[in-house]
Motif scaffolding. Structure first.
Motif, PDB file in Angstrom:
ATOM      1  N   LEU A 122       0.836  -1.206   0.000  1.00 45.24           N
ATOM      2  CA  LEU A 122       0.000   0.000   0.000  1.00 45.24           C
ATOM      3  C   LEU A 122       0.867   1.251   0.000  1.00 45.24           C
ATOM      4  CD1 LEU A 122      -2.696  -1.135   2.598  1.00 45.24           C
ATOM      5  CD2 LEU A 122      -2.766  -1.335   0.106  1.00 45.24           C
ATOM      6  N   PHE A 123       1.986   1.205   0.731  1.00 44.71           N
ATOM      7  CA  PHE A 123       2.937   2.316   0.754  1.00 44.71           C
ATOM      8  C   PHE A 123       3.530   2.522  -0.642  1.00 44.71           C
ATOM      9  CE2 PHE A 123       7.187   3.938   2.695  1.00 44.71           C
ATOM     10  CZ  PHE A 123       6.787   5.250   2.514  1.00 44.71           C
ATOM     11  N   ILE A 124       3.926   1.411  -1.284  1.00 45.11           N
ATOM     12  CA  ILE A 124       4.521   1.484  -2.627  1.00 45.11           C
ATOM     13  C   ILE A 124       3.491   1.963  -3.649  1.00 45.11           C
ATOM     14  CG2 ILE A 124       5.473   0.066  -4.509  1.00 45.11           C
ATOM     15  CD1 ILE A 124       6.826  -1.643  -2.330  1.00 45.11           C
ATOM     16  N   SER A 125       2.230   1.557  -3.475  1.00 48.21           N
ATOM     17  CA  SER A 125       1.195   1.950  -4.454  1.00 48.21           C
ATOM     18  C   SER A 125       0.983   3.465  -4.468  1.00 48.21           C
ATOM     19  CB  SER A 125      -0.127   1.243  -4.140  1.00 48.21           C
ATOM     20  OG  SER A 125      -0.679   1.701  -2.923  1.00 48.21           O
ATOM     21  N   GLU A 126       1.350   4.149  -3.375  1.00 48.22           N
ATOM     22  CA  GLU A 126       1.228   5.603  -3.333  1.00 48.22           C
ATOM     23  C   GLU A 126       2.381   6.305  -4.036  1.00 48.22           C
ATOM     24  OE1 GLU A 126       0.827   6.788   0.743  1.00 48.22           O
ATOM     25  OE2 GLU A 126      -1.341   6.425   0.760  1.00 48.22           O
ATOM     26  N   MET A 127       3.423   5.520  -4.404  1.00 43.76           N
ATOM     27  CA  MET A 127       4.605   6.110  -5.036  1.00 43.76           C
ATOM     28  C   MET A 127       4.502   6.139  -6.557  1.00 43.76           C
ATOM     29  SD  MET A 127       7.625   4.423  -2.685  1.00 43.76           S
ATOM     30  CE  MET A 127       7.783   4.832  -0.942  1.00 43.76           C
ATOM     31  N   PHE A 131      11.160   8.025   5.157  1.00 39.94           N
ATOM     32  CA  PHE A 131      11.378   9.222   4.333  1.00 39.94           C
ATOM     33  C   PHE A 131      11.586   8.889   2.850  1.00 39.94           C
ATOM     34  CE2 PHE A 131      12.858  10.711   8.563  1.00 39.94           C
ATOM     35  CZ  PHE A 131      12.019  11.816   8.702  1.00 39.94           C
ATOM     36  N   SER A 132      11.418   7.623   2.457  1.00 46.68           N
ATOM     37  CA  SER A 132      11.687   7.211   1.074  1.00 46.68           C
ATOM     38  C   SER A 132      10.825   7.988   0.082  1.00 46.68           C
ATOM     39  CB  SER A 132      11.403   5.708   0.910  1.00 46.68           C
ATOM     40  OG  SER A 132      12.209   4.954   1.769  1.00 46.68           O
ATOM     41  N   PRO A 133      11.447   8.656  -0.910  1.00 42.51           N
ATOM     42  CA  PRO A 133      10.667   9.437  -1.884  1.00 42.51           C
ATOM     43  C   PRO A 133      10.135   8.599  -3.037  1.00 42.51           C
ATOM     44  CG  PRO A 133      13.010   9.751  -2.278  1.00 42.51           C
ATOM     45  CD  PRO A 133      12.894   8.860  -1.060  1.00 42.51           C
ATOM     46  N   ASN A 134      10.744   7.414  -3.276  1.00 46.78           N
ATOM     47  CA  ASN A 134      10.282   6.556  -4.364  1.00 46.78           C
ATOM     48  C   ASN A 134      10.621   5.108  -4.034  1.00 46.78           C
ATOM     49  OD1 ASN A 134      13.041   5.929  -5.457  1.00 46.78           O
ATOM     50  ND2 ASN A 134      13.007   8.128  -5.918  1.00 46.78           N
ATOM     51  N   VAL A 135      10.138   4.197  -4.883  1.00 50.38           N
ATOM     52  CA  VAL A 135      10.261   2.774  -4.592  1.00 50.38           C
ATOM     53  C   VAL A 135      11.713   2.297  -4.620  1.00 50.38           C
ATOM     54  CG1 VAL A 135       9.929   2.015  -6.989  1.00 50.38           C
ATOM     55  CG2 VAL A 135       9.279   0.497  -5.094  1.00 50.38           C
ATOM     56  N   SER A 145       6.757  -5.090  -4.464  1.00 55.63           N
ATOM     57  CA  SER A 145       6.471  -5.449  -3.075  1.00 55.63           C
ATOM     58  C   SER A 145       7.316  -6.637  -2.637  1.00 55.63           C
ATOM     59  CB  SER A 145       4.980  -5.773  -2.911  1.00 55.63           C
ATOM     60  OG  SER A 145       4.175  -4.676  -3.243  1.00 55.63           O
ATOM     61  N   GLY A 146       7.404  -7.642  -3.509  1.00 60.16           N
ATOM     62  CA  GLY A 146       8.233  -8.802  -3.200  1.00 60.16           C
ATOM     63  C   GLY A 146       9.700  -8.438  -3.065  1.00 60.16           C
ATOM     64  N   ALA A 147      10.176  -7.560  -3.968  1.00 60.67           N
ATOM     65  CA  ALA A 147      11.579  -7.147  -3.917  1.00 60.67           C
ATOM     66  C   ALA A 147      11.873  -6.342  -2.655  1.00 60.67           C
ATOM     67  CB  ALA A 147      11.923  -6.321  -5.158  1.00 60.67           C
ATOM     68  N   ALA A 148      10.973  -5.425  -2.301  1.00 59.97           N
ATOM     69  CA  ALA A 148      11.174  -4.600  -1.099  1.00 59.97           C
ATOM     70  C   ALA A 148      11.160  -5.452   0.158  1.00 59.97           C
ATOM     71  CB  ALA A 148      10.099  -3.520  -1.015  1.00 59.97           C
ATOM     72  N   PHE A 149      10.314  -6.470   0.164  1.00 60.39           N
ATOM     73  CA  PHE A 149      10.264  -7.383   1.306  1.00 60.39           C
ATOM     74  C   PHE A 149      11.508  -8.264   1.364  1.00 60.39           C
ATOM     75  CE2 PHE A 149       9.161 -11.226   3.546  1.00 60.39           C
ATOM     76  CZ  PHE A 149       8.346 -10.801   4.594  1.00 60.39           C
ATOM     77  N   ALA A 150      11.894  -8.818   0.212  1.00 66.48           N
ATOM     78  CA  ALA A 150      12.932  -9.845   0.186  1.00 66.48           C
ATOM     79  C   ALA A 150      14.351  -9.296   0.314  1.00 66.48           C
ATOM     80  CB  ALA A 150      12.814 -10.661  -1.109  1.00 66.48           C
TER      81      ALA A 150
END
Length: 401
Positions: free
Chosen positions: A36-41, A100-104, A53-58
């Motif tokens: 959901l956080f990534i979908s806002e980016m 504070f991440s501005p993008n994925v 999402s998988g990459a950010a998690f893994a």
């Protein structure tokens, strides 16, 4: 009247229990909402959102898997307490920066850096395992597990509330604050009577296994932890997306996702100490095998779920299975590992777990992107069956069963 002074290992266990709780709560309060956080980016199609999402998690676990043996070797030279401080301070900084991440791409990079400095729970287990009396190892390791699992129970619910009220960045800031508290408690309340291992025993992978009688079982525990983590975490990167689908995009998806993510922790919190004590009486290998069988029985029906309520019930039952898996694996490693290589053995164990947390989410994201979210549960059922056969075979070959 005789003095009943609390042994130092019990004081350490209590302090490290809180550190495990902080780590579990902090990590879990943000992970269910990563998609959901990534979908806002950005405006990402389904396949791209599940992949990111998988990459950010893994990536956190991939970095963790690579560096864990190095930290394990260092722990055997310098002690576990410095590693606990290194991990808690590193996660304090990286978790805060994630918010504070501005993008994925920045998000993924910071989560990779977080993985390089993680390892609090692993070193907490290693420190306690090196001190606890053998006859109390099962119950103690089960109790230690309730710290991380209790955090994983509270984290998603608290994170869901905070994310729904204030935005998806806030849980990351709370994670950072909790790890700062864990660092302070570790610094002032954990005392380690550390004796460095001799130089000749600290430089090779092979040396760590020289004095282990059931090496095949130990390697099976590493492989088992990889498969357990793969099965358990395969749904995590997209659980909020699956819940959103089941709810037809109505209602507070973040809060419901948090509850669904937390339910396994409810069961594990109560079952882990009891199953750990049961393992002390009947043998951890029996508890592990029955836990794997029960896990497979529960994962398979999830494929047919069309209701959030039924998903929640089955996730609760998976928590009971989890209580019979990783804590028992930790008990087996505690019983099989000589004290002078405990940190290295647990660092290899953490690497196995971390690789599982990479393989499972990436496979899950791939399956979800190509087919549907529910097909992930068929994949996890297969992983559990493979795990059961492998562990049973290792026990038989080492004449443990």
């Amino acid at each position: 009247m005789m003095s009943t002074k609390t042994p130092q290992w019990q004081k350490n266990m209590r302090a490290l229990w809180f550190g495990n709780f902080a780590t579990g709560a902090g990590a879990s309060m943000s992970l269910p909402f990563l998609p959901l956080f990534i979908s806002e980016m950005g405006n990402f199609p389904k396949w791209q959102l599940t992949l990111y999402s998988g990459a950010a998690f893994a990536i956190t676990f991939l970095a963790q898997a690579i560096v864990s043996p190095m930290w394990g070797n260092l722990a055997d030279r310098t002690g576990r307490k410095p590693m606990l401080l290194r991990a808690s301070i590193g996660m304090t900084i990286s978790a805060t920066l994630t918010g504070f991440s501005p993008n994925v791409w920045v998000l993924i990079a910071i989560r990779g850096i977080q993985g390089l400095f993680s390892g609090y729970v692993n070193n907490a287990y290693a420190l306690v395992a090196s001190e606890v009396p053998m006859e109390k190892s099962g119950k103690t390791m089960g109790s230690m597990t309730t710290g991380a699992v209790g955090g994983q129970l509270i984290g998603p619910i608290l994170g869901g509330y905070l994310a729904g009220m204030f935005g998806y960045q806030i849980p990351f800031f709370v994670f950072g604050f909790m790890m700062f508290c864990a660092a302070l408690i570790t610094m002032f309340f954990v005392k380690e009577d550390f004796k460095p291992i001799p130089h000749k025993n600290k430089n090779s992978f092979k040396d760590a296994f020289i004095n282990i009688d059931h090496r095949r079982v130990v390697f099976a525990m590493f492989a088992s932890s990889l498969l357990i983590q793969s099965a358990t975490n395969s749904i995590n990167p997209i659980i909020s997306l699956f819940v959103k689908q089941l709810m037809d995009n109505h209602g507070n998806v973040a809060l419901v996702s948090g509850v669904i993510a937390a339910l396994p922790g409810v069961a594990t919190l109560f079952a882990a100490p009891r199953l750990g004590a049961l393992g002390d009486r009947v043998g951890p290998q029996k508890v592990l095998l029955y836990g794997l069988a029960f896990s497979g029985i529960v994962f398979f029906p999830m494929f047919f779920v069309h209701s959030v309520w039924l998903l929640g019930i089955l996730r609760f039952l998976i928590g009971i299975a989890d209580a019979a898996l990783l804590p028992v694996v930790q008990t087996v490693l505690t019983l099989e590992s000589p004290a002078n290589v405990t940190s290295r053995i647990f660092s290899y164990y953490q690497s196995s777990q971390a690789f599982g947390s990479v393989v499972g989410p990436m496979l899950g994201s791939l399956v979800a992107g190509i087919m549907d979210y529910r097909h992930i549960f068929l994949m996890t059922t297969i992983l559990v069956i493979v795990n059961f056969v492998m562990v049973r075979s290792a026990y038989k070959k080492d004449n443990v069963l």
